[in-house]
Write an enzyme that holds these catalytic residues in place. Structure first.
Site, PDB file in Angstrom:
ATOM      1  N   LEU A 140     -43.143 -39.980  -1.420  1.00  0.00           N
ATOM      2  CA  LEU A 140     -42.720 -39.361  -0.173  1.00  0.00           C
ATOM      3  C   LEU A 140     -42.486 -40.478   0.838  1.00  0.00           C
ATOM      4  O   LEU A 140     -43.130 -41.524   0.776  1.00  0.00           O
ATOM      5  CB  LEU A 140     -43.794 -38.406   0.365  1.00  0.00           C
ATOM      6  CG  LEU A 140     -44.135 -37.164  -0.452  1.00  0.00           C
ATOM      7  CD1 LEU A 140     -45.318 -36.435   0.181  1.00  0.00           C
ATOM      8  CD2 LEU A 140     -42.941 -36.232  -0.559  1.00  0.00           C
ATOM      9  N   ASP A 141     -41.576 -40.250   1.766  1.00  0.00           N
ATOM     10  CA  ASP A 141     -41.377 -41.226   2.832  1.00  0.00           C
ATOM     11  C   ASP A 141     -42.681 -41.385   3.626  1.00  0.00           C
ATOM     12  O   ASP A 141     -43.510 -40.471   3.674  1.00  0.00           O
ATOM     13  CB  ASP A 141     -40.268 -40.771   3.776  1.00  0.00           C
ATOM     14  CG  ASP A 141     -38.908 -40.726   3.095  1.00  0.00           C
ATOM     15  OD1 ASP A 141     -38.706 -41.498   2.142  1.00  0.00           O
ATOM     16  OD2 ASP A 141     -38.058 -39.924   3.524  1.00  0.00           O
ATOM     17  N   LYS A 142     -42.814 -42.518   4.278  1.00  0.00           N
ATOM     18  CA  LYS A 142     -44.025 -42.824   5.052  1.00  0.00           C
ATOM     19  C   LYS A 142     -44.414 -41.678   5.979  1.00  0.00           C
ATOM     20  O   LYS A 142     -45.577 -41.275   6.024  1.00  0.00           O
ATOM     21  CB  LYS A 142     -43.795 -44.100   5.855  1.00  0.00           C
ATOM     22  CG  LYS A 142     -44.932 -44.438   6.824  1.00  0.00           C
ATOM     23  CD  LYS A 142     -44.594 -45.654   7.675  1.00  0.00           C
ATOM     24  CE  LYS A 142     -45.682 -45.895   8.715  1.00  0.00           C
ATOM     25  NZ  LYS A 142     -45.359 -47.059   9.585  1.00  0.00           N
ATOM     26  N   ARG A 239     -33.585 -35.116   4.420  1.00  0.00           N
ATOM     27  CA  ARG A 239     -33.270 -35.601   5.763  1.00  0.00           C
ATOM     28  C   ARG A 239     -31.769 -35.822   5.927  1.00  0.00           C
ATOM     29  O   ARG A 239     -31.170 -35.412   6.925  1.00  0.00           O
ATOM     30  CB  ARG A 239     -34.044 -36.890   6.038  1.00  0.00           C
ATOM     31  CG  ARG A 239     -35.556 -36.704   6.001  1.00  0.00           C
ATOM     32  CD  ARG A 239     -36.284 -38.034   5.904  1.00  0.00           C
ATOM     33  NE  ARG A 239     -35.982 -38.898   7.039  1.00  0.00           N
ATOM     34  CZ  ARG A 239     -36.344 -40.178   7.094  1.00  0.00           C
ATOM     35  NH1 ARG A 239     -37.000 -40.727   6.082  1.00  0.00           N
ATOM     36  NH2 ARG A 239     -36.047 -40.903   8.153  1.00  0.00           N
TER      37      ARG A 239
END
Length: 336
Positions: A140-142, A239
């Site tokens: 997952l993104d930060k 996103r």
């Protein structure tokens, strides 16, 4: 597998088809350098479909790769174990499911050499050092929160990786986007690296196929609460796709850009939106077949406090506008 060697079985996923073997393996095993991987290939420690291979060979989707490395090479001295508290949603001898908080980087990398989820996993279970990426199956993104699955054995890693590749591992997210959607839908747009900014992704005809399904959970005056299901798993997919159809995720520093404040927004909503410093995206549901038992596991994660506060502020703003409209005898204001 012997006491001296660790054998790792990998399958080339569709998105890596057409790449050089050493390049594809560097993507699948990011904890090892491309130079080291090339050396293993040249030494005969890596075979593709049981045959000898060269670093420059072009790989095909579905090809089986076997990597046999010395155990002292499996250990990842550059990734140190750290005592970082983790929220475990599921734990057994084969699998861990982590509820990752926003702000925690998954893998060490440039600018983030320590204090990552991988460091935390090695602190939780040192035996994970024997697995690529400490057993992490996806990422997952930060600043995206939510569920991640971790394999604890080579067999579990092979099973879970194949489920991810075959798209039988289900991943659903919730998100708050700017703009009022009229209904759900599907976004089918290929994604590739941005030509001018290597940190961004872009919709590109030459990119890899990417499909995102979304449906409306709740509409507010200038925002929409969505449930999003991934059919593919490209970098920044949700996103980028939502931004592409002009409904960027609230707080997204890369693909967003505007608060979407409705006219006459409550002070609470204004303060919450301005204070929300990460993308409003949460991996809420994860489902997969257990590698050992075959049982279908479906795990869920409630949105974290900052996300819940955002939803609460949006809901209160909508209710206050509805009350004011009722007093004035007109319909509530709803803006894009």
């Amino acid at each position: 597998m012997t006491a001296e060697f660790q054998v790792i079985d990998l399958t080339i996923p569709p998105e890596l088809a057409g790449q050089r073997l050493d390049s594809a393996l560097a993507r699948l095993m990011p904890e090892h350098s491309r130079t080291r991987i090339k050396g293993w290939i040249e030494a005969g420690a890596i075979k593709v479909d049981r045959g000898v291979c060269k670093p420059r060979d072009i790989v095909e989707a579905g090809s089986h790769v076997r990597v046999q490395m010395a155990r002292d090479e499996v250990a990842q001295p550059e990734v140190q174990a750290e005592a970082i508290a983790l929220s475990l949603v599921h734990e057994d001898a084969d699998v861990l499911v982590i509820d990752k908080p926003a702000g925690l980087v998954v893998h060490p990398g440039a600018g983030n050499p320590r204090h990552t989820l991988q460091n935390a996993l090695l602190g939780l279970d040192p035996s994970l050092a024997a697995l690529p990426r400490a057993g992490l199956i996806h990422r997952l993104d930060k600043d995206t929160s939510g569920l991640l699955v971790v394999a604890r054995t080579p067999e579990a890693q092979t099973s879970l990786s194949r489920q991810l590749e075959a798209r039988t591992m289900a991943r659903e997210y919730v998100a708050v986007c700017v703009g009022v959607m009229t209904g759900g839908g599907t976004i089918d747009e290929p994604i590739g690296r941005h030509r001018g900014d290597r940190l961004r992704m872009a919709i590109r005809v030459s990119g890899r196929p990417a499909v995102t399904h979304y449906r409306v959970l709740e509409r507010f005056r200038a925002h929409t609460y969505l449930r999003v299901k991934l059919e593919t798993g490209r970098t920044h997919q949700i996103r980028l796709h939502l931004s592409h159809i002009k409904y960027p995720i609230v707080g997204d520093p890369v693909y967003g850009g505007r608060f979407g404040l409705p006219r006459g927004a409550t002070p609470g909503l204004i303060e919450t939106l301005r204070g929300f410093k990460r993308q409003a995206l949460h991996a809420a549901t994860l489902a997969f077949d257990h590698p050992r038992s075959g049982e279908r596991l479906t795990l869920q994660s409630a949105v974290p406090p900052d996300f819940a506060q955002l939803l609460g502020a949006l809901g209160e703003d909508a209710r206050e506008e509805a009350r004011d409209a009722a007093l004035r005898g007109r319909k509530p204001v709803r803006a894009r």
